[in-house]
Design an enzyme around this catalytic site. Sequence first.
Site, mmCIF file in Angstrom:
data_model
loop_
_atom_site.group_PDB
_atom_site.id
_atom_site.type_symbol
_atom_site.label_atom_id
_atom_site.label_comp_id
_atom_site.label_asym_id
_atom_site.label_seq_id
_atom_site.Cartn_x
_atom_site.Cartn_y
_atom_site.Cartn_z
ATOM 1 N N GLY A 215 0.772 -1.283 0.007
ATOM 2 C CA GLY A 215 -0.016 -0.080 0.155
ATOM 3 C C GLY A 215 0.896 1.317 0.087
ATOM 4 O O GLY A 215 2.015 1.121 0.592
ATOM 5 N N HIS B 100 -3.023 8.018 6.835
ATOM 6 C CA HIS B 100 -1.821 8.623 6.101
ATOM 7 C C HIS B 100 -2.373 9.891 5.743
ATOM 8 O O HIS B 100 -1.800 11.141 5.642
ATOM 9 C CB HIS B 100 -1.091 7.905 4.719
ATOM 10 C CG HIS B 100 -0.012 7.154 5.244
ATOM 11 N ND1 HIS B 100 1.137 7.570 5.818
ATOM 12 C CD2 HIS B 100 0.191 5.690 5.197
ATOM 13 C CE1 HIS B 100 1.841 6.516 6.120
ATOM 14 N NE2 HIS B 100 1.360 5.433 5.728
ATOM 15 N N GLN C 164 2.979 9.939 1.330
ATOM 16 C CA GLN C 164 4.241 9.253 1.443
ATOM 17 C C GLN C 164 5.229 9.494 0.317
ATOM 18 O O GLN C 164 6.344 9.336 0.298
ATOM 19 C CB GLN C 164 3.977 7.918 1.358
ATOM 20 C CG GLN C 164 3.224 7.328 2.635
ATOM 21 C CD GLN C 164 3.168 5.744 2.732
ATOM 22 O OE1 GLN C 164 1.996 5.313 2.315
ATOM 23 N NE2 GLN C 164 3.980 4.969 3.376
ATOM 24 N N HIS D 29 -4.923 1.565 7.409
ATOM 25 C CA HIS D 29 -3.785 2.074 7.286
ATOM 26 C C HIS D 29 -3.454 3.369 6.215
ATOM 27 O O HIS D 29 -2.786 4.436 6.685
ATOM 28 C CB HIS D 29 -2.800 1.150 7.314
ATOM 29 C CG HIS D 29 -1.171 1.563 7.133
ATOM 30 N ND1 HIS D 29 -0.344 0.933 8.225
ATOM 31 C CD2 HIS D 29 -0.604 2.242 6.199
ATOM 32 C CE1 HIS D 29 0.857 1.371 7.846
ATOM 33 N NE2 HIS D 29 0.711 2.258 6.773
ATOM 34 N N GLU D 30 -3.712 3.098 5.191
ATOM 35 C CA GLU D 30 -3.344 4.201 4.128
ATOM 36 C C GLU D 30 -4.379 5.180 4.330
ATOM 37 O O GLU D 30 -4.011 6.640 4.153
ATOM 38 C CB GLU D 30 -3.758 3.495 2.763
ATOM 39 C CG GLU D 30 -2.725 2.267 2.362
ATOM 40 C CD GLU D 30 -1.495 2.686 2.421
ATOM 41 O OE1 GLU D 30 -0.949 3.776 2.227
ATOM 42 O OE2 GLU D 30 -0.545 1.662 2.846
ATOM 43 N N CYS E 122 5.339 -0.045 7.000
ATOM 44 C CA CYS E 122 5.213 0.758 6.294
ATOM 45 C C CYS E 122 6.229 1.218 5.680
ATOM 46 O O CYS E 122 7.460 1.406 6.207
ATOM 47 C CB CYS E 122 4.593 2.167 7.381
ATOM 48 S SG CYS E 122 4.232 3.532 6.487
ATOM 49 N N LEU E 123 6.036 1.557 4.489
ATOM 50 C CA LEU E 123 7.213 2.235 3.518
ATOM 51 C C LEU E 123 7.877 3.343 4.109
ATOM 52 O O LEU E 123 9.239 3.633 3.772
ATOM 53 C CB LEU E 123 6.852 2.333 2.132
ATOM 54 C CG LEU E 123 6.471 0.878 1.399
ATOM 55 C CD1 LEU E 123 5.886 1.351 -0.075
ATOM 56 C CD2 LEU E 123 7.654 -0.083 1.210
HETATM 57 C C1 QAP Z 1 0.543 -0.739 4.919
HETATM 58 O O1 QAP Z 1 3.047 -1.398 4.262
HETATM 59 C C2 QAP Z 1 -0.013 -1.888 5.523
HETATM 60 O O2 QAP Z 1 9.748 -1.922 6.619
HETATM 61 C C3 QAP Z 1 1.657 -1.135 3.659
HETATM 62 O O3 QAP Z 1 11.540 -2.686 4.951
HETATM 63 C C4 QAP Z 1 0.689 -2.637 6.560
HETATM 64 O O4 QAP Z 1 3.826 -1.858 2.346
HETATM 65 C C5 QAP Z 1 -1.039 -2.385 5.038
HETATM 66 C C6 QAP Z 1 7.679 -2.378 3.686
HETATM 67 C C7 QAP Z 1 0.066 -3.580 7.015
HETATM 68 C C8 QAP Z 1 -1.495 -3.634 5.444
HETATM 69 C C9 QAP Z 1 -1.060 -4.227 6.452
HETATM 70 C C10 QAP Z 1 7.853 -2.076 4.874
HETATM 71 C C11 QAP Z 1 8.869 -2.948 2.848
HETATM 72 C C12 QAP Z 1 6.312 -2.327 3.237
HETATM 73 C C13 QAP Z 1 9.194 -2.331 5.676
HETATM 74 C C14 QAP Z 1 3.924 -1.889 3.410
HETATM 75 C C15 QAP Z 1 10.192 -2.734 4.763
HETATM 76 C C16 QAP Z 1 9.919 -2.982 3.455
HETATM 77 C C17 QAP Z 1 4.960 -1.906 3.900
HETATM 78 CO CO CO Z 2 2.235 3.345 5.598
#
Ligand code: QAP
Ligand code: CO
Length: 169
Positions: free
Chosen positions: A47, A141, A52, A137-138, A95-96
């Site tokens: 996401g 943001h 972001q 989550h999104e 989270c990215l």
């Molecule tokens: C949000 O999260 C989310 O730490 C999106 O090193 C989270 O894409 C939605 C990511 C949980 C639903 C459930 C995080 C990639 C990506 C990191 C992400 C990393 C590399 C997170």
């Molecule tokens: Co995020």
Amino acid sequence: MSKVLDILTFPDERLTQISAEVEVFDKPLHALLDDMAVTMYRSKGIGLAAPQVGKLVRLFVIDLGHTEGEEQKLYEFINPKISHTSGKIKYEEGCLSVPGYTEEVVRKANIQVDYQDRNGKAQTLEAHDLLAVAIQHENDHLDGILFLDRLSPLKRKIVKKRLAKAVTL
Ligand code: QAP
Ligand code: CO
């Protein structure tokens, strides 16, 4: 052509701002959505919200395809509004914009989200489990809220301090 955008990371103050509604559904909007999808796929995220990548507008993209057992499907949400929530679910979130850190967060397990598609057409989706978590989550943001803000006050304080420090090392 689509391009990979730079992703802002905590504690960038743009991640704490409230984003503005999208009012014009034009080519530049479509280009932003395409660039965000490419950026999300490149960084193996599931996401990505516009703030972001430094664009303070109310939209995000989701594709759960990088998660075990989930199908590949690109969702685009513009001007989302979450309603009719029920149930609870605990999920280990990342989270990215907070690379390398994950923690369990409790959210609603079932939601209805009203939003617009890239043509400005009104849409409604019922989402459950991981998709519901991702949308919440999104959507956070867009109001300047990170999953870190959903942790217990003590945990939040410790983690934010440690993450902010790691940046300046
Ligand atoms: C949000 O999260 C989310 O730490 C999106 O090193 C989270 O894409 C939605 C990511 C949980 C639903 C459930 C995080 C990639 C990506 C990191 C992400 C990393 C590399 C997170
Ligand atoms: Co995020």
